[in-house]
Design an enzyme around this catalytic site. Structure first.
Site, mmCIF file in Angstrom:
data_model
loop_
_atom_site.group_PDB
_atom_site.id
_atom_site.type_symbol
_atom_site.label_atom_id
_atom_site.label_comp_id
_atom_site.label_asym_id
_atom_site.label_seq_id
_atom_site.Cartn_x
_atom_site.Cartn_y
_atom_site.Cartn_z
ATOM 1 N N HIS A 293 -26.932 29.718 -19.775
ATOM 2 C CA HIS A 293 -26.593 29.100 -21.057
ATOM 3 C C HIS A 293 -25.903 30.092 -21.999
ATOM 4 C CE1 HIS A 293 -27.255 25.795 -23.923
ATOM 5 N NE2 HIS A 293 -27.443 26.732 -24.833
ATOM 6 N N HIS B 288 -26.546 19.282 -25.487
ATOM 7 C CA HIS B 288 -27.998 19.369 -25.653
ATOM 8 C C HIS B 288 -28.650 18.409 -24.663
ATOM 9 C CE1 HIS B 288 -30.845 21.113 -28.871
ATOM 10 N NE2 HIS B 288 -30.241 22.064 -28.214
#
Lengths: 222, 722
Positions: B49, B95
């Site tokens: 990430h 998300h």
């Protein structure tokens, strides 16, 4: 006509209200932080839409206790014009300047769209530029616009002509489809629809503009 | 609770998502065994990430430059010049994992995070969009996830007072176990008031502002870097909880301070919180930081450095101030009732040193943390080309098929969604949701920013290269259809597990297709985000490189909308129509239950020429309505224009492939008889507006029937239990 816009933490239509007032009155309103205790010398005080204090506790409940609200109450009692839109309407019911309460929408969802409104009373300064019984279109954007009051209060405000805007269709479950009401003396208006979002053709309509024009006219005529 | 072990065992290393090789690199970088806090910092910085370790080498191939690009990828968001000293600042971010686990808070904090990426650069956010992908409409979890995500986006965006003006919603069984929530924010700043994140000035104070730090979201970035399994529900505590009210205060306080010259550098605390913000600010500035963790405002008692550094509590920012400006800055944040704490200083050591209760809690050399970050050229295999579709039977009834398509999951009206978003706050939304692009005017000017998000994942799955091209081309087309000059894109690249060569092949194919289109259309990539490991129990999502496009209208009053304006107007097809391409079309899927064949190819040269011509027609005031052709093909496009305008249309007879083929680079335009003479691209008169029905040759369907189907899908889906 001189005006002020009260800014609470979490207000988010304060700029839109200021732009509308400036467009129509030709003068920029004073922006008044909620911690102030004294209002500038103005003719109209606007409580803008938004999510003051995040709608925490109840919509408008915390802002109603802000220092500036004592001054707003006094100004209202002295006959100065007070306009509460959306969250501003919620604050006005929480301060007791207007009767009733705004509950969660009957459908439980936030609703943002243009709605048709019937102008029920054109005898107030706020509505003097509309035609009686006219249908106008103004956007709503709220989660808690479901107007509630007990039957006696509803009968009374109806009888006194204090319901000035009524939804022409069910929008949020509001009792008697009430969208906007004034106080007994007609100088305090609370409404869920956003007239400041309907000022220019580019915004999708101009029906909100006449509310501000009516106010301006009240001061020209006076 | 996190225990504090005496030694770092292989199990602890694995729990932090680090491979044995990566741990060896850490040992070499540190020159000793790290303590748990140090290991935690390495693990989040080297998570997929935060480090883009599988994607970086491919992302480098994307075109990122143009004369109007002020700042490309690498900062919190991308920046383009929109004239008159105004800049548009924007980015899109995923998300996905949090939203699947806890849809309301996952989506809400996705919106909050992307807003911070934009206002941290000095921009007032002016628009939000969301690209959403859910599982099959009839899957048991879909309704719950749609409701939660939409309520979360509305709950956050409405409260902060940034209009949510557009986006996409798609459904496909491939997302049953892993939905996608991609949030985009666009902001506007003055070009001389842009703020960057590189720390500078030895001895300058490091300041923490916003909310207090709690124990929420610890390991969120690591969670987002792993596949899902059946016990993913147990990861709920890694999802953060958003407070949009605090975010609104933070926006106003930051912009107020930014109007002075007190700030040297600023960055939001997003994924990996205080760790990533401090490490990235110091690394970019080539300096060190010493932080006194005793000064960090904490929400809970007894928090230890490990927790403070890995917390993903929301609505926090880190700033470097000019010396002596602390009091002035503090007064602003106190006015807005936010926490403000000086928590450290900029040093010349090149190290991140953390002090806590009089001890050194961590001491990490920053250069190797950044430079030695893993970089993988993962093995990848090209996705095999799909066989040609072959002959498909003609439609038995074009009108009946149109009704079915217009009410189908991927085409039906999204009104149920966007009426729950305040899409007008700011009073500058001049094209609301439902058109090809949203248009938000630049406050106080005649300029308009056109914004769209686009991707057709089924095309990307069938042919990653063509699908990647198409996603960029469709964004270009949607901006052109409102009359805006396409300027730049952001992206959110959602894929499965990159350690599987066929998934990595999808990634590489899509990125190279995007790059080809970006280059050919002068439509550079200025920011973006990669989300990998979008799979559950080894089943990947459709490759979904969502594109966020931004374009500029010099005068928003000369823009076009999709609605037919009047009866009796000629309807034109603008662009090069090929054979009528039914491979991977919605018609093939909805009518025949097949997802077969190659996707429609994109001719980038034709795309550009058609776009330029349509923009010219709009700016010259010749086009009365414009809509591009995409999902569902020509007939769906016509029906949408008719429904938007309340005016029907009569078209010449069409073959099935002409009616429902999804050929690229095409627009439907209404314009007077002679307005298109001398067009530099193919134009063809295909019909006339009017009436209260859509008629094709001899078959006809009323607008009322179409409207019922179009508006019915979402309320029917979402109202099932209410």
């Amino acid at each position: 006509m001189k005006s002020a816009v009260i800014v609470f933490p979490g207000s988010n239509c304060d700029r839109d209200m200021a732009v509308a007032l400036r467009e129509v009155t030709g003068r920029a309103p004073a922006m008044v932080w909620h911690r102030e205790t004294v209002l500038p010398d103005v003719d109209v005080i606007a409580l803008p839409g938004g999510f003051s204090y995040g709608d925490y506790l109840r919509t408008g409940a915390i802002s109603a206790q802000s220092p500036i609200m004592a001054a707003v109450k006094r100004a209202a009692e002295q006959g100065r014009f007070v306009l509460g839109v959306c969250n501003g309407f919620q604050v006005l019911t929480e301060t007791g300047l207007l009767p009733g309460a705004l509950m969660r929408n009957a459908g439980l969802d936030f609703v943002c769209r243009d709605v048709p409104l019937t102008v029920e009373n054109t005898q107030t300064a706020f509505t003097s530029a509309y035609k009686a019984g006219e249908t106008i279109h103004i956007p709503v954007a709220h989660h808690d616009g479901n107007y509630f009051a007990d039957t006696d209060t509803l009968d009374r405000i109806e009888g006194e002509g204090r319901v000035v805007f009524r939804y022409a269709e069910d929008v949020n479950g509001a009792q008697r489809r009430i969208a906007g009401i004034v106080n007994e003396t007609g100088n305090v208006l609370g409404m869920m629809p956003h007239p400041e979002r309907a000022i220019e053709v580019a915004q999708g309509g101009t029906d909100g503009r006449r509310l501000f024009e009516g106010l301006v006219r009240a001061f020209v005529d006076a | 609770m996190i225990s504090t072990p005496d030694t770092i065992t292989p199990e602890i290393v694995a729990e932090h998502g680090l491979t044995p090789d990566e741990y060896e690199t850490i040992l070499a970088a540190m020159g000793r065994t790290p303590n748990l806090t140090e290991l935690g910092i390495f693990s989040v910085m080297w998570s997929e990430h935060c480090s883009y370790k599988s994607s970086r080498i491919h992302l480098k191939t994307l075109p990122t430059e143009a004369p109007w690009v002020i700042c490309g990828p690498g900062e919190n968001a991308g920046i383009i010049d929109i004239g008159d000293d105004d800049a548009a600042i924007f980015k899109m971010e995923s998300h996905n994992h949090p939203s699947f686990i806890e849809p309301y808070q996952g989506a809400a904090t996705g919106v909050g995070g992307i807003l911070r990426d934009v206002f941290t650069m000095g921009a007032r956010p002016v628009a939000n969009l969301n690209a959403l992908r859910f599982g099959a409409p009839d899957h048991a979890k879909t309704r719950h996830l749609v409701a939660g995500v939409v309520h979360g986006i509305g709950g956050y965006g409405n409260c902060v007072g940034v209009p949510t003006v557009g986006g996409e919603v798609n459904f496909h069984p491939a997302y049953n176990g892993n939905i996608l929530v991609n949030a985009m924010t666009v902001g506007v700043a003055k070009t001389d008031k842009i703020f960057y994140s590189a720390a500078a000035g030895i001895g300058n104070p490091v300041v923490y502002v916003g909310s207090k730090t709690g124990r929420d979201g610890i390991h969120g970035a690591t969670m987002a870097s792993a596949e899902f399994t059946d016990d993913s529900e147990e990861k709920r505590p890694t999802v953060q909880v958003g407070d949009p009210f605090t975010e609104k205060l933070l926006i106003e306080a930051c912009l107020e301070l930014m109007s002075s010259d007190a700030i040297v550098a600023i960055q939001d605390m997003g994924a990996a919180g205080l760790t990533s913000s401090s490490v990235e600010m110091a690394s970019k500035g080539g300096v060190g930081l010493e932080l006194n963790l005793d000064a960090v405002p904490c929400r809970e008692t007894g928090m230890v450095p490990y927790e403070m550094m890995l917390s993903e509590s929301q609505e926090r920012m880190l700033m470097i101030l000019k010396p002596g400006r602390e009091a002035e800055a503090e007064a602003i944040f106190r006015k807005w009732e936010l926490d403000f704490a000086v928590i450290g200083t900029v040093t010349e050591t090149g190290r991140l040193v953390l002090k806590f209760e009089g001890q050194t809690a961590a001491d990490i050399p920053l250069a190797p943390l950044a430079d030695k970050a893993p970089l993988y050229d993962r093995p990848h295999v090209e996705t095999p080309k799909r066989a040609p579709l072959g002959a498909v039977p003609e439609s038995a009834d074009l009108a009946a098929d149109l009704v079915k398509l217009i009410g189908s999951a991927d085409i039906a009206s999204r009104r149920w969604v966007w009426e729950q978003y305040d899409h007008m706050v700011g009073a500058d939304t001049v094209q609301r949701p439902g058109g090809d692009s949203a248009v938000v005017r630049v406050h106080g000017t005649r300029k308009g920013l056109a914004i769209t998000t686009d991707c057709t994942p089924r095309y990307c799955f069938a042919d990653p290269f063509e699908g990647g091209k198409q996603a960029v081309a469709e964004a270009y087309r949607n901006l052109s259809a409102v009359g805006a000059t396409p300027l730049a894109i952001t992206n959110c690249l959602n894929f499965g597990n990159p350690q599987r060569p066929e998934i990595m092949g999808q990634f590489v194919g899509c990125v190279s297709g995007m790059g080809a289109a970006s280059k050919a259309l002068d439509f550079p990539v200025v920011s973006g985000n990669v989300s990998l490991y979008n799979e559950t129990n080894g089943v990947g999502i459709l490759p979904t490189p969502a594109i966020g496009g931004v374009g500029l209208l010099k005068d928003y009053t000369s823009s076009a909308t999709i609605a037919f304006k009047a009866a009796g107007e000629p309807i034109w097809l603008v662009g090069t129509r090929a054979e009528g391409h039914l491979g991977q079309s919605i018609w093939l899927r909805e009518i025949h239950g097949r997802e077969d064949g190659p996707p429609p190819p994109v001719d980038l040269d034709a795309e550009r020429k058609a776009g330029e011509y349509v923009r010219k027609l709009i700016s010259e005031g010749k086009a009365t309505a414009v809509h591009d052709i995409s999902d569902g093909g020509l007939l769906v496009t016509i029906a949408e224009m008719a429904l938007a305008g309340g005016t029907g249309a009569a078209l010449e007879a069409l073959t099935t492939a002409e009616a429902f083929g999804e050929d690229q680079g095409l627009y439907v335009v209404t314009a007077p008889e002679d307005a298109l003479s001398g067009a530099p691209v193919p134009v063809k008169r295909i019909g006339t507006t009017g009436g209260d029905a859509v008629t094709v040759g001899t078959t006809t369907v009323t607008l009322a029937t179409l409207r019922d189907a179009y508006e019915g899908f979402f309320p029917t889906l979402m109202g099932r239990d209410s």
